[in-house]
Motif scaffolding. Structure first.
Motif, PDB file in Angstrom:
ATOM      1  N   ALA A 187       0.830  -1.203   0.000  1.00  0.00           N
ATOM      2  CA  ALA A 187       0.000   0.000   0.000  1.00  0.00           C
ATOM      3  C   ALA A 187       0.869   1.258   0.000  1.00  0.00           C
ATOM      4  O   ALA A 187       0.610   2.201  -0.750  1.00  0.00           O
ATOM      5  CB  ALA A 187      -0.933  -0.003   1.208  1.00  0.00           C
ATOM      6  N   ARG A 188       1.901   1.257   0.808  1.00  0.00           N
ATOM      7  CA  ARG A 188       2.792   2.426   0.860  1.00  0.00           C
ATOM      8  C   ARG A 188       3.528   2.614  -0.468  1.00  0.00           C
ATOM      9  O   ARG A 188       3.720   3.738  -0.921  1.00  0.00           O
ATOM     10  CB  ARG A 188       3.773   2.312   2.020  1.00  0.00           C
ATOM     11  CG  ARG A 188       3.085   2.489   3.352  1.00  0.00           C
ATOM     12  CD  ARG A 188       4.062   2.579   4.510  1.00  0.00           C
ATOM     13  NE  ARG A 188       3.333   2.668   5.753  1.00  0.00           N
ATOM     14  CZ  ARG A 188       2.728   3.756   6.206  1.00  0.00           C
ATOM     15  NH1 ARG A 188       2.758   4.862   5.509  1.00  0.00           N
ATOM     16  NH2 ARG A 188       2.072   3.745   7.348  1.00  0.00           N
ATOM     17  N   ARG A 189       3.897   1.519  -1.110  1.00  0.00           N
ATOM     18  CA  ARG A 189       4.554   1.609  -2.417  1.00  0.00           C
ATOM     19  C   ARG A 189       3.599   2.209  -3.452  1.00  0.00           C
ATOM     20  O   ARG A 189       3.978   3.054  -4.261  1.00  0.00           O
ATOM     21  CB  ARG A 189       5.048   0.229  -2.867  1.00  0.00           C
ATOM     22  CG  ARG A 189       5.885   0.266  -4.121  1.00  0.00           C
ATOM     23  CD  ARG A 189       6.541  -1.068  -4.483  1.00  0.00           C
ATOM     24  NE  ARG A 189       5.662  -2.209  -4.337  1.00  0.00           N
ATOM     25  CZ  ARG A 189       5.898  -3.216  -3.511  1.00  0.00           C
ATOM     26  NH1 ARG A 189       6.968  -3.251  -2.768  1.00  0.00           N
ATOM     27  NH2 ARG A 189       5.045  -4.231  -3.429  1.00  0.00           N
ATOM     28  N   ALA A 190       2.331   1.802  -3.395  1.00  0.00           N
ATOM     29  CA  ALA A 190       1.329   2.347  -4.320  1.00  0.00           C
ATOM     30  C   ALA A 190       1.113   3.837  -4.057  1.00  0.00           C
ATOM     31  O   ALA A 190       1.006   4.629  -4.998  1.00  0.00           O
ATOM     32  CB  ALA A 190       0.007   1.583  -4.175  1.00  0.00           C
ATOM     33  N   VAL A 191       1.070   4.236  -2.778  1.00  0.00           N
ATOM     34  CA  VAL A 191       0.923   5.649  -2.438  1.00  0.00           C
ATOM     35  C   VAL A 191       2.106   6.432  -2.994  1.00  0.00           C
ATOM     36  O   VAL A 191       1.936   7.503  -3.583  1.00  0.00           O
ATOM     37  CB  VAL A 191       0.811   5.847  -0.905  1.00  0.00           C
ATOM     38  CG1 VAL A 191       0.956   7.312  -0.530  1.00  0.00           C
ATOM     39  CG2 VAL A 191      -0.502   5.291  -0.393  1.00  0.00           C
ATOM     40  N   PHE A 192       3.300   5.905  -2.822  1.00  0.00           N
ATOM     41  CA  PHE A 192       4.500   6.588  -3.310  1.00  0.00           C
ATOM     42  C   PHE A 192       4.443   6.766  -4.826  1.00  0.00           C
ATOM     43  O   PHE A 192       4.713   7.847  -5.356  1.00  0.00           O
ATOM     44  CB  PHE A 192       5.755   5.812  -2.919  1.00  0.00           C
ATOM     45  CG  PHE A 192       7.008   6.388  -3.506  1.00  0.00           C
ATOM     46  CD1 PHE A 192       7.621   5.799  -4.597  1.00  0.00           C
ATOM     47  CD2 PHE A 192       7.570   7.541  -2.976  1.00  0.00           C
ATOM     48  CE1 PHE A 192       8.771   6.337  -5.155  1.00  0.00           C
ATOM     49  CE2 PHE A 192       8.714   8.087  -3.521  1.00  0.00           C
ATOM     50  CZ  PHE A 192       9.315   7.483  -4.615  1.00  0.00           C
ATOM     51  N   ARG A 215       4.290  10.336  -6.629  1.00  0.00           N
ATOM     52  CA  ARG A 215       5.357  10.695  -7.562  1.00  0.00           C
ATOM     53  C   ARG A 215       4.783  11.096  -8.918  1.00  0.00           C
ATOM     54  O   ARG A 215       5.276  12.002  -9.573  1.00  0.00           O
ATOM     55  CB  ARG A 215       6.324   9.522  -7.718  1.00  0.00           C
ATOM     56  CG  ARG A 215       7.596   9.902  -8.436  1.00  0.00           C
ATOM     57  CD  ARG A 215       8.609   8.824  -8.327  1.00  0.00           C
ATOM     58  NE  ARG A 215       8.256   7.767  -9.268  1.00  0.00           N
ATOM     59  CZ  ARG A 215       8.963   6.697  -9.469  1.00  0.00           C
ATOM     60  NH1 ARG A 215      10.050   6.477  -8.792  1.00  0.00           N
ATOM     61  NH2 ARG A 215       8.588   5.801 -10.351  1.00  0.00           N
ATOM     62  N   ALA A 216       3.713  10.438  -9.318  1.00  0.00           N
ATOM     63  CA  ALA A 216       3.115  10.714 -10.625  1.00  0.00           C
ATOM     64  C   ALA A 216       2.253  11.978 -10.634  1.00  0.00           C
ATOM     65  O   ALA A 216       2.183  12.654 -11.654  1.00  0.00           O
ATOM     66  CB  ALA A 216       2.265   9.515 -11.073  1.00  0.00           C
TER      67      ALA A 216
END
Length: 145
Positions: free
Chosen positions: A103-108, A112-113
């Motif tokens: 989930a944190r990777r998806a938020v990042f 970023r995008a």
């Protein structure tokens, strides 16, 4: 910690089949998604791309956001409501849960995008913490692992 491996070949087949039903070419599909032809080609060849790219492909194919990821995890796409700009529905996978790290990777990736480069790290962290907590309450993020 173990994570569910993604079946990118399964996704490639589904994306290509659906794209051929909706668009006259890979170029047209990529343009509709707002990505390059080469990036779309990578997906259709079973290569990994950014999480934010999968969301763009979901939208271009008329799927709810999260459908591409669901397909890689053995699930199916969810068709977005016709004519609706609300693509906030998340496709369900068989386990319908991700780890906090995922989930944190998806938020990042999303931050970023979409967020300005000048956004303070503390603001991103606070946003990430709140979103992960919301997803945990919704049963999308599981504890542990």
């Amino acid at each position: 910690m173990t994570t569910t491996p993604r079946d990118l070949d399964r996704l490639a087949q589904r994306v290509k089949r659906h794209r051929m039903e909706q668009y006259p070419s890979r170029d047209a599909a990529a343009e509709a998604a707002g990505i390059t032809r080469n990036t779309w080609k990578r997906v259709e060849e079973g290569q990994e791309v950014r999480e934010s790219t999968y969301a763009k492909i979901d939208k271009a194919l008329g799927w709810a956001i999260g459908s591409c990821i669901a397909i890689t995890e053995g699930g199916n796409p969810v068709v977005a409501e016709p004519g609706s700009s609300d693509t906030s529905a998340v496709a369900q996978t068989p386990t319908a849960a991700m780890t906090e790290e995922e989930a944190r990777r998806a938020v990042f990736e999303a931050a970023r995008a979409k967020m300005p480069a000048s956004t303070p790290i503390g603001a991103l962290d606070a946003f990430g913490d709140e979103l992960v907590e919301i997803l945990r309450r919704a049963g999308v993020v599981r504890d542990g692992d």
